[in-house]
Design an enzyme around this catalytic site. Structure first.
Site, PDB file in Angstrom:
ATOM      1  N   ASN A   1       0.822  -1.201   0.000  1.00 30.18           N
ATOM      2  CA  ASN A   1       0.000   0.000   0.000  1.00 30.18           C
ATOM      3  C   ASN A   1       0.860   1.257   0.000  1.00 30.18           C
ATOM      4  OD1 ASN A   1      -1.954   2.000   0.378  1.00 30.18           O
ATOM      5  ND2 ASN A   1      -3.179   0.751   1.753  1.00 30.18           N
ATOM      6  N   ASP A   2       1.455   1.601   1.125  1.00 27.34           N
ATOM      7  CA  ASP A   2       2.207   2.856   1.228  1.00 27.34           C
ATOM      8  C   ASP A   2       3.352   2.936   0.225  1.00 27.34           C
ATOM      9  OD1 ASP A   2       0.626   3.655   3.443  1.00 27.34           O
ATOM     10  OD2 ASP A   2       1.858   2.425   4.772  1.00 27.34           O
ATOM     11  N   VAL A   3       3.975   1.806  -0.079  1.00 24.49           N
ATOM     12  CA  VAL A   3       5.149   1.809  -0.958  1.00 24.49           C
ATOM     13  C   VAL A   3       4.773   1.991  -2.426  1.00 24.49           C
ATOM     14  CG1 VAL A   3       6.497   0.408   0.627  1.00 24.49           C
ATOM     15  CG2 VAL A   3       5.165  -0.714  -1.172  1.00 24.49           C
ATOM     16  N   THR A   4       3.457   2.072  -2.731  1.00 22.16           N
ATOM     17  CA  THR A   4       3.010   2.307  -4.106  1.00 22.16           C
ATOM     18  C   THR A   4       2.200   3.592  -4.225  1.00 22.16           C
ATOM     19  OG1 THR A   4       0.947   1.051  -3.786  1.00 22.16           O
ATOM     20  CG2 THR A   4       2.891  -0.187  -4.505  1.00 22.16           C
TER      21      THR A   4
ATOM     22  N   ALA B   1       0.970   3.425   7.375  1.00 28.85           N
ATOM     23  CA  ALA B   1       1.292   4.828   7.625  1.00 28.85           C
ATOM     24  C   ALA B   1       0.043   5.678   7.815  1.00 28.85           C
ATOM     25  CB  ALA B   1       2.118   5.390   6.465  1.00 28.85           C
TER      26      ALA B   1
END
Length: 461
Positions: free
Chosen positions: A390-393, A431
């Site tokens: 999620n956050d890393v994309t 996050a």
């Protein structure tokens, strides 16, 4: 003669540990590196037990049996998703051991050859104080990290006004206590160092949010190494000094690399943290449209692709979907489709978490790429299959200067022709930041458990 033999054996063990670290730097050599590390530890333990000064073999045997039984039971029962909190828990034990050894040395210095009670060598007092402080910080910091990762407490940063001045003040008081201990050798000074360091470990970790947990795990690993190194000086044990320094320095380097991977300074992570508690929607969706699809829709898109890049995340780990994912990719490769896996430096809850899971599913190492090696290839990919990440994309890291994750390098999956995003809901990631990728025209959301959805896609293929 015995001293020469001990020195040579310790040198061999140290070389084994260095070779183990070298082997663990790559998935292809990790098993061999682990075996070399085990061999080094066996040599180190055997050499230590052969020392004429060791007389309490009954206590040592009891400790080995009890500790070995607990470790074996945990190793057999632990799930891959629980590895981060297991590592944090083990780090806490290293810190506690450092405090215990330093306490024993303070009250029985003659047993360690560093003087007598009331007249301990100044150098030994300094080593003892530093080892105690770092060990105590490691212990409580690791306990807090474990509690956050295990979900026993909120993963949100706990901040309050004056937090940084308080930590700085306590740090100065700690330095003053070390000076007091060295000058007066007062038991009160020693125990105040222990108490203050325990408090500092708690205060340093509670303001760090869930998104920074991979760095925290790495940082605590470094702390545990330096704690062991400090106690090595107290015990005059060369191998413990070398091993502690290796763990401490490698952990510090890894922390730096991960901070660079998030485009954040190391001190900002230690002193701040970002995001809110995961698992909650961060913002109202309003009138934004989400395109949802089924396993059949995803299978149709995948089998008409020429190149597919898979992006695994913590959701894959929770669902234990790595084996189903490999089966899906094997099926696609059988139809002539090119497959690659993209790993973000902070994907999951600890460094290398995704690499371990993919290796467990026997994914070929040459198909797994780090962010800097594959990011440019998303633009030429027909499909980006995002499974639990999620956050890393999240493109907001590049476009929204108000976002807490702004500036963090991401996997640019949005550049693929089609993004298949497997997720249970539209909830934010760890996050606590809403992912704008969900609402892009080229994104198809696949709402379901990652393993179940992937297995259904395999059936459709």
């Amino acid at each position: 003669m015995h001293a020469d033999f001990t020195g040579i054996a310790y040198l061999v063990a140290a070389i084994c540990f260095i070779m183990a670290l070298r082997g663990l730097s790559s998935p292809e050599t990790a098993r061999r590196g682990n075996a070399i590390g085990i061999a080094g530890m066996v040599i180190a333990i055997a050499t230590t037990l052969a020392d004429p000064g060791v007389v309490s073999f009954e206590l040592i045997a009891a400790g080995v049996v009890i500790g070995g039984a607990i470790g074996t039971l945990i190793a057999l029962r632990i799930q891959m998703t629980a590895l981060p909190q297991l590592v944090a828990a083990f780090h806490s034990l290293v810190g506690l051991a450092a405090v215990a050894v330093a306490t024993a040395a303070f009250y029985a210095p003659e047993a360690y050859g560093i003087g007598v009670v009331g007249d301990i060598k100044t150098a030994s007092l300094i080593e003892m104080a530093i080892g105690t402080a770092v060990g105590a910080v490691t212990f409580t910091g690791s306990v807090v990290a474990f509690a956050k990762l295990q979900g026993l407490v909120s993963g949100a940063p706990l901040v309050f006004r004056g937090q940084h001045p308080l930590n700085a003040g306590l740090g100065l008081v700690l330095v003053a206590l070390v000076v007091w201990l060295c000058l007066a050798e007062a038991p009160a000074a020693y125990w105040l160092i222990v108490i203050l360091s325990l408090a500092l470990g708690f205060l340093i970790i509670v303001p760090i949010g869930g998104a920074d947990m991979p760095v925290v795990i790495s940082m605590l690993n470094s702390y545990s190494g330096w704690a062991a190194c400090g106690i090595g000086f107290t015990l005059s044990n060369t191998l413990l000094i070398i091993t502690g320094a290796l763990v401490g320095s490698s952990g510090a380097i890894l922390s730096y690399i991960m901070c660079r991977g998030m485009n954040r300074s190391f001190f900002s992570v230690i002193l701040g943290g970002f995001g809110v508690e995961g698992g909650q929607a961060a913002a109202a969706n309003g009138d934004r449209h989400v395109k949802a699809g089924s396993a059949e829709d995803a299978a149709f898109v995948l089998k008409n692709a020429s190149r597919v890049i898979v992006v695994p995340g913590y959701g894959m780990a929770v669902a234990q979907a790595q084996h189903a994912l490999r089966e899906m990719c094997d099926t696609l490769k059988g139809q002539g489709i090119d497959i690659a896996y993209a790993i973000h430096p902070v994907a999951g809850r600890m460094p290398g978490h995704m690499n371990v899971l993919l290796a467990e599913a026997s994914v070929p190492y040459d198909e797994v790429f780090e962010l800097e090696d594959i990011n440019n290839e998303f633009a030429t990919a027909d499909v980006a299959y995002v499974i639990g990440a999620n956050d890393v994309t999240n493109p907001a890291a590049k476009t929204d200067s108000e976002s807490p994750i702004f500036g963090m390098p991401i996997l640019e999956v949005e550049k693929a022709s089609t993004v298949l995003f497997v997720k249970r809901s539209l909830a934010s990631g760890y996050a606590g930041v809403d992912n704008v990728l969900f609402y892009r025209d080229n994104t198809m959301m696949l709402f379901d458990d990652a393993k179940k959805m992937t297995e259904e896609i395999v059936q459709s293929l």
